[in-house]
Design an enzyme around this catalytic site. Structure first.
Site, PDB file in Angstrom:
ATOM      1  N   ASP A 172       0.850  -1.192   0.000  1.00  0.00           N
ATOM      2  CA  ASP A 172       0.000   0.000   0.000  1.00  0.00           C
ATOM      3  C   ASP A 172       0.888   1.244   0.000  1.00  0.00           C
ATOM      4  O   ASP A 172       1.731   1.401   0.875  1.00  0.00           O
ATOM      5  CB  ASP A 172      -0.891  -0.036   1.252  1.00  0.00           C
ATOM      6  N   ASN A 181      -0.426   4.536  -0.131  1.00  0.00           N
ATOM      7  CA  ASN A 181      -1.064   5.781   0.315  1.00  0.00           C
ATOM      8  C   ASN A 181      -1.838   5.659   1.622  1.00  0.00           C
ATOM      9  O   ASN A 181      -2.645   6.522   1.952  1.00  0.00           O
ATOM     10  CB  ASN A 181      -1.989   6.318  -0.788  1.00  0.00           C
ATOM     11  N   ASP A 211      -4.288   3.748   2.662  1.00  0.00           N
ATOM     12  CA  ASP A 211      -5.713   3.397   2.766  1.00  0.00           C
ATOM     13  C   ASP A 211      -5.917   1.921   3.118  1.00  0.00           C
ATOM     14  O   ASP A 211      -7.052   1.443   3.177  1.00  0.00           O
ATOM     15  CB  ASP A 211      -6.484   3.776   1.492  1.00  0.00           C
ATOM     16  N   ASP A 245      -1.615  -1.279  -3.936  1.00  0.00           N
ATOM     17  CA  ASP A 245      -1.897  -0.511  -5.142  1.00  0.00           C
ATOM     18  C   ASP A 245      -0.711  -0.558  -6.104  1.00  0.00           C
ATOM     19  O   ASP A 245       0.347  -1.098  -5.779  1.00  0.00           O
ATOM     20  CB  ASP A 245      -2.262   0.936  -4.766  1.00  0.00           C
ATOM     21  N   ASP A 254      -8.576 -16.563 -16.671  1.00  0.00           N
ATOM     22  CA  ASP A 254      -9.377 -17.092 -15.569  1.00  0.00           C
ATOM     23  C   ASP A 254     -10.418 -18.100 -16.065  1.00  0.00           C
ATOM     24  O   ASP A 254     -11.166 -17.808 -17.005  1.00  0.00           O
ATOM     25  CB  ASP A 254     -10.093 -15.906 -14.893  1.00  0.00           C
ATOM     26  N   GLU A 310      -6.221 -20.878 -16.840  1.00  0.00           N
ATOM     27  CA  GLU A 310      -6.539 -21.567 -15.594  1.00  0.00           C
ATOM     28  C   GLU A 310      -7.534 -22.665 -15.939  1.00  0.00           C
ATOM     29  O   GLU A 310      -8.696 -22.390 -16.223  1.00  0.00           O
ATOM     30  CB  GLU A 310      -7.149 -20.601 -14.564  1.00  0.00           C
TER      31      GLU A 310
HETATM   32  O1  ISL Z   1     -10.292 -21.470  -5.581  1.00  0.00           O
HETATM   33  C1  ISL Z   1     -10.497 -22.565  -6.034  1.00  0.00           C
HETATM   34  C2  ISL Z   1      -9.896 -23.770  -5.452  1.00  0.00           C
HETATM   35  O2  ISL Z   1      -9.003 -23.456  -4.455  1.00  0.00           O
HETATM   36  C3  ISL Z   1     -11.339 -22.776  -7.202  1.00  0.00           C
HETATM   37  O3  ISL Z   1     -12.508 -23.417  -6.923  1.00  0.00           O
HETATM   38  C4  ISL Z   1     -11.549 -21.477  -7.951  1.00  0.00           C
HETATM   39  O4  ISL Z   1     -12.809 -20.997  -7.770  1.00  0.00           O
HETATM   40  C5  ISL Z   1     -11.307 -21.776  -9.390  1.00  0.00           C
HETATM   41  O5  ISL Z   1      -9.984 -22.161  -9.476  1.00  0.00           O
HETATM   42  C6  ISL Z   1     -11.551 -20.560 -10.254  1.00  0.00           C
HETATM   43  O6  ISL Z   1     -10.715 -19.525  -9.814  1.00  0.00           O
HETATM   44  C7  ISL Z   1     -10.657 -18.326 -10.517  1.00  0.00           C
HETATM   45  O7  ISL Z   1     -11.917 -17.798 -10.797  1.00  0.00           O
HETATM   46  C8  ISL Z   1     -12.702 -17.387  -9.677  1.00  0.00           C
HETATM   47  C9  ISL Z   1     -11.923 -16.537  -8.686  1.00  0.00           C
HETATM   48  O8  ISL Z   1     -12.637 -16.419  -7.493  1.00  0.00           O
HETATM   49  C10 ISL Z   1     -10.554 -17.104  -8.390  1.00  0.00           C
HETATM   50  O9  ISL Z   1      -9.843 -16.243  -7.556  1.00  0.00           O
HETATM   51  C11 ISL Z   1      -9.882 -17.314  -9.708  1.00  0.00           C
HETATM   52  O10 ISL Z   1      -8.553 -17.739  -9.576  1.00  0.00           O
HETATM   53  C12 ISL Z   1     -13.860 -16.606 -10.256  1.00  0.00           C
HETATM   54  O11 ISL Z   1     -13.372 -15.617 -11.118  1.00  0.00           O
HETATM   55 CA    CA Z   2      -3.533   2.003  -1.309  1.00  0.00          CA
END
Ligand code: ISL
Ligand code: CA
Length: 550
Positions: A28, A30, A32, A36, A206, A260
């Protein structure tokens, strides 16, 4: 530089070591209480000191933070709490000036419900954005099908404006985008180009396999309900959409992509990463981080032989057209040393260094999660009020409020699995709040910051931090540690993990004792290169790691 090595095409991202930053918890600037971009900028020398090649930044986009930035409101705007676009440009410039590449998080299976697309979409059935999301009418029988959200409960939410349901495979505030609509795919390609044109070097994507939904959205069977991710990741169009993304957005740029792959099996892995298919460069496969989960996703003890078997199995299944990743932690997992090592004071440092040795000598691009290079440990949670993660809160409602699980058992299980262990702030110093902030941190700092902190680690040449740096340098010096063939020498041994990495020019041997006892094993030795003890004795001592050149 030859083009191939041990059968592999050489690519920068195969030789790279990646460092993941969770911006909210890094630094951080600043006061808060929230990390960041300027906080990260100030720590570029720290990152450079580790010797990593790439930074992966968890989402830095405008978001109402229902899921800490994994719910994006505007893909072209920086989260106000993290700073401004000019801070982002400064950070990118500073990293590039140090020869460090930057990849960002592409979260496009879903958006925030506060994204303007969804604000429009929910207004009426004939809104031009209606088909950006997945809507089903209310037929009077409750939810349109039996899909469950990964974060507990139904995956459907009835929306007041039209009375229809929308699909959310994650939180209610994370409606799934409808990738079968070409307009959605064009929007995604566009926003990718926006960031690529700024100079980012690629994306971590993701839950990318979830983007294609099964036609007609058939119900999950009873067996599928325990781990619905294996169904959600297996839609018929996912490969078409990834190939299209490569052609339409990525192709002109020199990028690295890592998906992922939640719910993707080993058999399916080549379909995503085989370099002749033009999809992703790499994926995160979940076998390792699920080693301590039972069929219902609850914590269960793990065995070293099963852990080792994963790497042999993967190596056999992936040919030279596929490239793996290696990761033991991230922002969704507990801390490496608490989970796979031994975080008691007498073994913490040794076992953290052992895990570093493993991470940096297996085949595949290694991903280091912030703080693991300090040996940060799980947080000593005692009360539900200490958690932030919406998933923990959902599970509490489902399990404890309903009377199925006692509060004490729930906390005990979260001590093993909670995602919040990884999200407590980086421990920079022994000062209040670990030097993370001068204000009140958004999530508590681990009380062990007196002992475990970056200032101390950087000043001590024998620290875990410097051990990581040395192993990263070693990996750069020995191509066998990157491209070498992998062989497990003791697959059945209950305490020792020993393997070789071999090219035509050299063989490296790595021996790791995953126990706190002395163990004697019969292994070829060669020249001792490095390890987490400074001398060499016949037995492998508690949590000893050694690297030899044969
Ligand atoms: O966190 C998990 C197992 O430890 C998983 O079930 C996770 O939800 C999955 O890997 C998907 O994760 C990704 O998408 C999610 C988000 O919450 C996670 O942080 C991200 O890495 C939804 O966007
Ligand atoms: Ca901050």
């Amino acid at each position: 530089m030859t083009d191939t090595l041990n059968g592999y095409t050489r690519r920068w991202w195969k030789e790279a070591v990646v460092y993941q930053i969770y911006p909210r918890s890094f630094r951080d600037s600043n006061g808060d209480g929230i990390g960041d971009l300027r906080g990260i900028l100030a720590q570029v020398p720290y990152i450079k000191g580790l010797g990593v090649d790439v930074v992966w930044l968890s989402p830095h986009f405008d978001s109402p933070n229902a899921d800490n930035g994994y719910d994006i409101r505007d893909y072209r705007k920086v989260m106000a709490e993290f700073g401004t676009m000019s801070d982002f440009d400064d950070l990118l410039g500073a990293l590039h000036a140090e020869g460090i590449r930057l990849i960002i998080d592409l979260v496009v299976n879903h958006s925030s419900d506060e994204h303007v697309w969804f604000a429009e979409s929910r207004k009426s059935r004939d809104n031009p954005y209606r088909d950006y999301y997945i809507w089903r009418p209310d037929t009077g029988n409750g939810s349109p099908n039996n899909f469950t959200s990964i974060f507990t409960g139904s995956a459907w939410q009835k929306d007041a404006a039209t009375g229809d349901y929308y699909l959310h495979l994650f939180a209610v505030k994370q409606p799934d985008l409808n990738w079968d609509n070409p307009a959605v795919r064009h929007e995604v390609h566009d926003l990718m180009r926006f960031w690529l044109d700024k100079g980012v070097d690629g994306f971590r994507m993701d839950v990318i396999p979830f983007i294609s939904k099964r036609p007609g959205l058939p119900d999950l069977t009873e067996a599928q309900r325990a781990k619905p991710q294996f169904v959600y990741s297996d839609g018929p169009k996912v490969h078409d959409y990834l190939q299209e993304m490569r052609r339409e957005a990525l192709k002109p740029y020199d990028t690295m992509t890592v998906g992922e792959a939640f719910g993707v099996t080993l058999d399916q892995t080549p379909l995503f990463v085989d370099d002749r298919r033009g999809e992703l460069d790499m994926i995160f496969q979940f076998d390792v981080v699920e080693i301590d989960r039972d069929a219902n996703g609850r914590w269960t003890p793990w065995r070293l032989a099963d852990f080792k078997a994963i790497f042999s199995r993967h190596d056999a299944a992936l040919d030279a057209h596929c490239w793996p990743t290696v990761f033991f932690s991230n922002h969704d997992n507990p801390r490496i040393v608490s989970r796979y090592g031994d975080d008691r004071p007498q073994w913490r440092e040794r076992s953290a260094k052992l895990m570093a040795t493993l991470l940096l000598t297996l085949k595949g691009t290694p991903f280091i999660y912030q703080g693991d290079e300090l040996g940060m440990t799980n947080y000593p949670f005692t009360d539900i009020a200490q958690f932030d993660d919406l998933w923990v809160k959902g599970q509490w409602r489902e399990q404890v409020d309903s009377g199925q699980v006692s509060a004490a058992d729930f906390i005990q299980s979260q001590m093993k699995i909670s995602r919040d262990h990884a999200r407590t702030p980086m421990q920079w110093t022994a000062e209040p709040n670990g030097g993370f902030t001068t204000g009140k941190p958004w999530l508590m700092v681990n009380p062990n910051t007196d002992e475990i902190n970056a200032a101390r680690a950087v000043a001590d040449p024998s620290s875990i931090y410097h051990y990581y740096a040395a192993l990263i340098a070693l990996r750069r010096k020995h191509p066998a540690l990157v491209y070498g063939s992998y062989q497990d020498l003791l697959p059945d041994h209950a305490q020792v993990f020993a393997y070789t990495r071999t090219t035509d020019d050299e063989t490296m041997l790595i021996a790791l004792n995953f126990s706190d006892e002395d163990v004697t094993v019969d292994l070829p030795r060669g020249t001792w290169i490095t390890g987490n003890y400074s001398d060499e004795v016949p037995a492998l001592r508690g949590w000893e790691a050694r690297v030899y050149k044969l």
